[in-house]
Design a protein around this motif. Structure first.
Motif, PDB file in Angstrom:
ATOM      1  N   ALA A 153       0.845  -1.195   0.000  1.00 19.23           N
ATOM      2  CA  ALA A 153       0.000   0.000   0.000  1.00 19.23           C
ATOM      3  C   ALA A 153       0.879   1.242   0.000  1.00 19.23           C
ATOM      4  CB  ALA A 153      -0.918  -0.006   1.216  1.00 19.23           C
ATOM      5  N   MET A 154       0.381   2.279  -0.677  1.00 20.11           N
ATOM      6  CA  MET A 154       1.101   3.554  -0.709  1.00 20.11           C
ATOM      7  C   MET A 154       1.310   4.096   0.708  1.00 20.11           C
ATOM      8  SD  MET A 154      -0.054   7.013  -2.726  1.00 20.11           S
ATOM      9  CE  MET A 154      -1.609   7.237  -1.866  1.00 20.11           C
ATOM     10  N   GLU A 155       0.343   3.816   1.601  1.00 26.48           N
ATOM     11  CA  GLU A 155       0.358   4.396   2.949  1.00 26.48           C
ATOM     12  C   GLU A 155       1.528   3.906   3.803  1.00 26.48           C
ATOM     13  OE1 GLU A 155      -2.396   3.446   1.356  1.00 26.48           O
ATOM     14  OE2 GLU A 155      -3.072   5.521   1.063  1.00 26.48           O
ATOM     15  N   THR A 156       2.203   2.856   3.357  1.00 27.68           N
ATOM     16  CA  THR A 156       3.426   2.409   4.040  1.00 27.68           C
ATOM     17  C   THR A 156       4.420   3.561   4.162  1.00 27.68           C
ATOM     18  OG1 THR A 156       3.081   0.266   3.012  1.00 27.68           O
ATOM     19  CG2 THR A 156       5.275   0.666   3.904  1.00 27.68           C
ATOM     20  N   LEU A 157       4.290   4.539   3.252  1.00 27.67           N
ATOM     21  CA  LEU A 157       5.235   5.664   3.224  1.00 27.67           C
ATOM     22  C   LEU A 157       4.637   6.935   3.832  1.00 27.67           C
ATOM     23  CD1 LEU A 157       6.475   5.086  -0.453  1.00 27.67           C
ATOM     24  CD2 LEU A 157       7.612   4.370   1.655  1.00 27.67           C
ATOM     25  N   SER A 158       3.532   6.793   4.585  1.00 25.42           N
ATOM     26  CA  SER A 158       2.779   7.988   5.005  1.00 25.42           C
ATOM     27  C   SER A 158       3.513   8.831   6.047  1.00 25.42           C
ATOM     28  CB  SER A 158       1.383   7.608   5.507  1.00 25.42           C
ATOM     29  OG  SER A 158       1.516   6.746   6.622  1.00 25.42           O
ATOM     30  N   GLN A 159       4.643   8.366   6.572  1.00 23.25           N
ATOM     31  CA  GLN A 159       5.417   9.198   7.486  1.00 23.25           C
ATOM     32  C   GLN A 159       6.049  10.388   6.753  1.00 23.25           C
ATOM     33  OE1 GLN A 159       8.256   5.769   8.089  1.00 23.25           O
ATOM     34  NE2 GLN A 159       9.782   7.415   8.229  1.00 23.25           N
ATOM     35  N   PHE A 160       6.100  10.300   5.413  1.00 22.67           N
ATOM     36  CA  PHE A 160       6.694  11.393   4.636  1.00 22.67           C
ATOM     37  C   PHE A 160       5.610  12.395   4.217  1.00 22.67           C
ATOM     38  CE2 PHE A 160       9.486   7.754   4.200  1.00 22.67           C
ATOM     39  CZ  PHE A 160      10.703   8.300   4.561  1.00 22.67           C
ATOM     40  N   PHE A 195       4.269  11.302  -0.878  1.00 19.87           N
ATOM     41  CA  PHE A 195       4.677   9.920  -1.137  1.00 19.87           C
ATOM     42  C   PHE A 195       3.824   9.340  -2.262  1.00 19.87           C
ATOM     43  CE2 PHE A 195       1.087   8.241   1.299  1.00 19.87           C
ATOM     44  CZ  PHE A 195       0.825   9.282   2.177  1.00 19.87           C
ATOM     45  N   GLY A 196       4.217   8.182  -2.715  1.00 20.71           N
ATOM     46  CA  GLY A 196       3.479   7.586  -3.820  1.00 20.71           C
ATOM     47  C   GLY A 196       4.051   6.248  -4.235  1.00 20.71           C
ATOM     48  N   VAL A 197       3.604   5.790  -5.411  1.00 25.25           N
ATOM     49  CA  VAL A 197       4.032   4.496  -5.948  1.00 25.25           C
ATOM     50  C   VAL A 197       4.416   4.690  -7.413  1.00 25.25           C
ATOM     51  CG1 VAL A 197       3.352   2.111  -6.403  1.00 25.25           C
ATOM     52  CG2 VAL A 197       2.487   3.276  -4.371  1.00 25.25           C
ATOM     53  N   PHE A 198       5.449   3.994  -7.828  1.00 27.27           N
ATOM     54  CA  PHE A 198       5.971   4.073  -9.192  1.00 27.27           C
ATOM     55  C   PHE A 198       6.265   2.621  -9.600  1.00 27.27           C
ATOM     56  CE2 PHE A 198       8.883   5.495 -12.556  1.00 27.27           C
ATOM     57  CZ  PHE A 198       8.405   6.756 -12.889  1.00 27.27           C
ATOM     58  N   TYR A 199       5.219   1.938 -10.109  1.00 27.32           N
ATOM     59  CA  TYR A 199       5.276   0.481 -10.284  1.00 27.32           C
ATOM     60  C   TYR A 199       5.414   0.094 -11.755  1.00 27.32           C
ATOM     61  CZ  TYR A 199       3.297  -4.325 -10.324  1.00 27.32           C
ATOM     62  OH  TYR A 199       3.063  -5.659 -10.531  1.00 27.32           O
ATOM     63  N   PRO A 200       6.560  -0.455 -12.161  1.00 27.56           N
ATOM     64  CA  PRO A 200       6.699  -0.923 -13.544  1.00 27.56           C
ATOM     65  C   PRO A 200       5.987  -2.266 -13.696  1.00 27.56           C
ATOM     66  CG  PRO A 200       8.830  -0.836 -12.402  1.00 27.56           C
ATOM     67  CD  PRO A 200       7.756  -0.717 -11.377  1.00 27.56           C
ATOM     68  N   PHE A 201       5.021  -2.330 -14.589  1.00 30.92           N
ATOM     69  CA  PHE A 201       4.207  -3.533 -14.771  1.00 30.92           C
ATOM     70  C   PHE A 201       4.820  -4.377 -15.892  1.00 30.92           C
ATOM     71  CE2 PHE A 201       0.047  -5.583 -16.054  1.00 30.92           C
ATOM     72  CZ  PHE A 201      -0.101  -6.292 -14.884  1.00 30.92           C
ATOM     73  N   GLN A 202       5.962  -4.955 -15.573  1.00 30.39           N
ATOM     74  CA  GLN A 202       6.708  -5.703 -16.597  1.00 30.39           C
ATOM     75  C   GLN A 202       7.673  -6.676 -15.905  1.00 30.39           C
ATOM     76  OE1 GLN A 202       7.004  -7.314 -19.250  1.00 30.39           O
ATOM     77  NE2 GLN A 202       6.805  -5.601 -20.694  1.00 30.39           N
ATOM     78  N   ASP A 210       8.303   1.541 -23.954  1.00 31.10           N
ATOM     79  CA  ASP A 210       7.188   0.586 -23.921  1.00 31.10           C
ATOM     80  C   ASP A 210       6.930   0.033 -22.520  1.00 31.10           C
ATOM     81  OD1 ASP A 210       6.995   0.780 -26.670  1.00 31.10           O
ATOM     82  OD2 ASP A 210       8.452  -0.824 -27.001  1.00 31.10           O
ATOM     83  N   LEU A 211       7.623   0.561 -21.520  1.00 34.16           N
ATOM     84  CA  LEU A 211       7.508   0.014 -20.164  1.00 34.16           C
ATOM     85  C   LEU A 211       6.235   0.539 -19.490  1.00 34.16           C
ATOM     86  CD1 LEU A 211       8.902  -1.519 -17.782  1.00 34.16           C
ATOM     87  CD2 LEU A 211      10.004   0.640 -17.183  1.00 34.16           C
ATOM     88  N   PRO A 212       5.234  -0.332 -19.250  1.00 40.41           N
ATOM     89  CA  PRO A 212       4.013   0.159 -18.594  1.00 40.41           C
ATOM     90  C   PRO A 212       4.335   0.586 -17.158  1.00 40.41           C
ATOM     91  CG  PRO A 212       3.633  -1.976 -19.648  1.00 40.41           C
ATOM     92  CD  PRO A 212       5.117  -1.754 -19.628  1.00 40.41           C
ATOM     93  N   LEU A 213       3.931   1.800 -16.794  1.00 38.58           N
ATOM     94  CA  LEU A 213       4.192   2.330 -15.455  1.00 38.58           C
ATOM     95  C   LEU A 213       2.864   2.687 -14.793  1.00 38.58           C
ATOM     96  CD1 LEU A 213       7.228   4.688 -16.235  1.00 38.58           C
ATOM     97  CD2 LEU A 213       7.295   2.593 -14.856  1.00 38.58           C
ATOM     98  N   LEU A 214       2.655   2.184 -13.587  1.00 39.15           N
ATOM     99  CA  LEU A 214       1.455   2.507 -12.820  1.00 39.15           C
ATOM    100  C   LEU A 214       1.868   3.420 -11.677  1.00 39.15           C
ATOM    101  CD1 LEU A 214      -0.152  -1.073 -12.600  1.00 39.15           C
ATOM    102  CD2 LEU A 214      -0.395   0.628 -14.391  1.00 39.15           C
ATOM    103  N   VAL A 215       1.300   4.633 -11.642  1.00 35.33           N
ATOM    104  CA  VAL A 215       1.714   5.585 -10.610  1.00 35.33           C
ATOM    105  C   VAL A 215       0.528   6.014  -9.756  1.00 35.33           C
ATOM    106  CG1 VAL A 215       3.625   6.463 -12.037  1.00 35.33           C
ATOM    107  CG2 VAL A 215       1.441   7.676 -12.027  1.00 35.33           C
ATOM    108  N   GLU A 216       0.854   6.435  -8.561  1.00 33.19           N
ATOM    109  CA  GLU A 216      -0.139   6.887  -7.590  1.00 33.19           C
ATOM    110  C   GLU A 216       0.570   7.894  -6.692  1.00 33.19           C
ATOM    111  OE1 GLU A 216      -1.358   3.749  -4.938  1.00 33.19           O
ATOM    112  OE2 GLU A 216      -3.070   4.855  -4.171  1.00 33.19           O
ATOM    113  N   GLY A 217      -0.101   8.985  -6.304  1.00 27.97           N
ATOM    114  CA  GLY A 217       0.513   9.979  -5.431  1.00 27.97           C
ATOM    115  C   GLY A 217      -0.373  10.311  -4.250  1.00 27.97           C
ATOM    116  N   SER A 218       0.229  10.789  -3.180  1.00 23.13           N
ATOM    117  CA  SER A 218      -0.503  11.060  -1.932  1.00 23.13           C
ATOM    118  C   SER A 218      -1.374  12.309  -2.042  1.00 23.13           C
ATOM    119  CB  SER A 218       0.491  11.223  -0.787  1.00 23.13           C
ATOM    120  OG  SER A 218       1.430  12.245  -1.096  1.00 23.13           O
ATOM    121  N   ASP A 219      -1.096  13.182  -3.028  1.00 31.13           N
ATOM    122  CA  ASP A 219      -1.870  14.412  -3.201  1.00 31.13           C
ATOM    123  C   ASP A 219      -1.794  14.776  -4.686  1.00 31.13           C
ATOM    124  OD1 ASP A 219       0.573  16.503  -3.444  1.00 31.13           O
ATOM    125  OD2 ASP A 219       1.005  15.020  -1.877  1.00 31.13           O
TER     126      ASP A 219
END
Lengths: 263, 263
Positions: free
Chosen positions: A101-108, A111-118, A130-139
């Motif tokens: 979960a992104m919230e593992t980093l919530s002390q910062f 924060f977010g996630v930068f996940y290469p789906f490959q 061509d590298l699929p990237l899935l991203v998520e940010g805290s704000d």
């Protein structure tokens, strides 16, 4: 007045494995500065630092707080151990894991996630466009900065929350990791009988080609979908000296029969 | 004096399934005459007979004994039922099954096997020149005649005895049938979460591409080869509502861990 979204131009990479190596190279190739590469193992840190014109560190506490982004790309269990030793930081901290979960980093602060789906192996070059990237940010601003960075290295960028990412990660394990293991078990079986694995390549290629033009359920062939118990029995007997593979054969055949009878 | 090897120019096809259909079309396209197509089901017999400019029959006893070759391309269990009703014949009789011994046909004077080593679905066209064919004959002249016929439709022809064929058939089940079922289970899982299966395509393509340049054991990635129990546990919990898939996930993960620790 619209908020100004600053580009991410410098990063610190924590980790030196397959994902860290491919992301590091992709960043370096697109002009992002890799300030530091952290690994517990000095030689590993040196190797990726050399490739990315960066500085090797072996203590998380020495991370450069002037970098725009810290990327933690280590095994899921190791993430917590690293963040416990990081200095205070007001940049963005992301991990690259499918099932954390992104919230593992919530002390910062950001924060977010930068996940290469490959499937990434150090030994194999990839085209990062061509590298699929899935991203998520805290704000919203963090999400936008990560999206902009991801779009600099790839044409296949998607915003994905933790739920979507976890489901995709399981599907990736099935369709990539387990599939590759079946190739490994096949190569092993053929090798023991002095048959080259190359024999399977036309079949493996066509299996993949087929699902580009039809749903995989419609592409299914073989003894199990015909419920051909006589063949299944023969194969199970031939696999008697390999109980682990025999169990996989039995379970997968039953799953195919069950799945297609339910439809 | 060398024996004269007569070409096979006319065949009778028993069966109307995926293999019968693809072989029938390949023969028709290369100028081999399909004399008759047999199926218990008149509509099925008509369908393939029409495509191959042939005559439909629904009784094995009416098989044309003037044809050079009879090809029995039905489920393994059905082979015996058909040969019990065939008239006396001095041509060649073959089946197309991966895991049925050639000797099943030993009541005939000349017999053999003509096994396409490929995943064939009626709905999908293939280029028969690339169709791997494994052939075996009861005597040298039969083997040669079958080899010549196979080479007329394909560039990938190999002589394979029953032992080699059975091993290859098991490897094909693992690397094609089980792989495709994992694609099906993935598509199902994604579909339930309203995610398009297309998301997986870059990963599936790269998984196949990788093993063209490295042994599959070296290409392995994912939580199991890292022995990342935290991810495996999370995935198993997320699969609690799908016990059958959960069992596959568990068994395959254990097999990956076991295989790579043994090496």
């Amino acid at each position: 007045m619209a908020e100004i979204i600053l580009p991410i131009t410098s990063v610190v990479i924590f980790g030196s494995g397959n994902v860290a190596t491919h992301l590091g190279k992709a960043f370096a190739q697109t002009g992002i500065t890799i300030q530091q590469v952290y690994s517990r193992n000095q030689a590993h840190a040196n190797e990726l630092a050399n490739t990315t014109h960066s500085v090797a560190i072996t203590e998380p506490g020495k991370a450069d707080t002037n970098a725009d982004l810290w990327i933690i790309s280590v095994s899921d269990d190791a993430i917590k151990k690293i963040i416990d030793h990081l200095p205070p930081y007001d940049g963005i901290v992301v991990h690259t894991a499918g099932s954390v979960a992104m919230e593992t980093l919530s002390q910062f602060q950001h924060f977010g996630v930068f996940y290469p789906f490959q499937t990434l192996s150090k030994e194999r070059e990839i085209n990062h466009n061509d590298l699929p990237l899935l991203v998520e940010g805290s704000d919203p601003s963090t999400t936008q900065r990560l999206l902009n960075l991801a779009s600099q290295i790839s044409n296949k960028v998607t915003i994905a929350d933790s739920g979507l990412r976890a489901t995709l990660h399981i599907a990736a394990v099935l369709s990539c990791n387990f599939v590759n293991h079946l190739y490994t078990l096949s190569a092993d079986l053929l090798g023991k009988n002095n048959i080259s694995f190359d024999f399977l390549m036309p079949l493996i290629k066509e299996t993949t080609q087929k699902i580009l033009s039809m749903p995989p359920a419609d592409a299914q062939t073989g003894p199990a979908i015909r419920n051909d118990q006589s063949v299944i029995e023969k194969h199970l007997i031939r696999l008697s000296d390999n109980p682990s593979l025999k169990k996989i054969y039995d379970l997968m055949s039953k799953s195919i029969i069950q799945y297609h009878n339910k439809q």
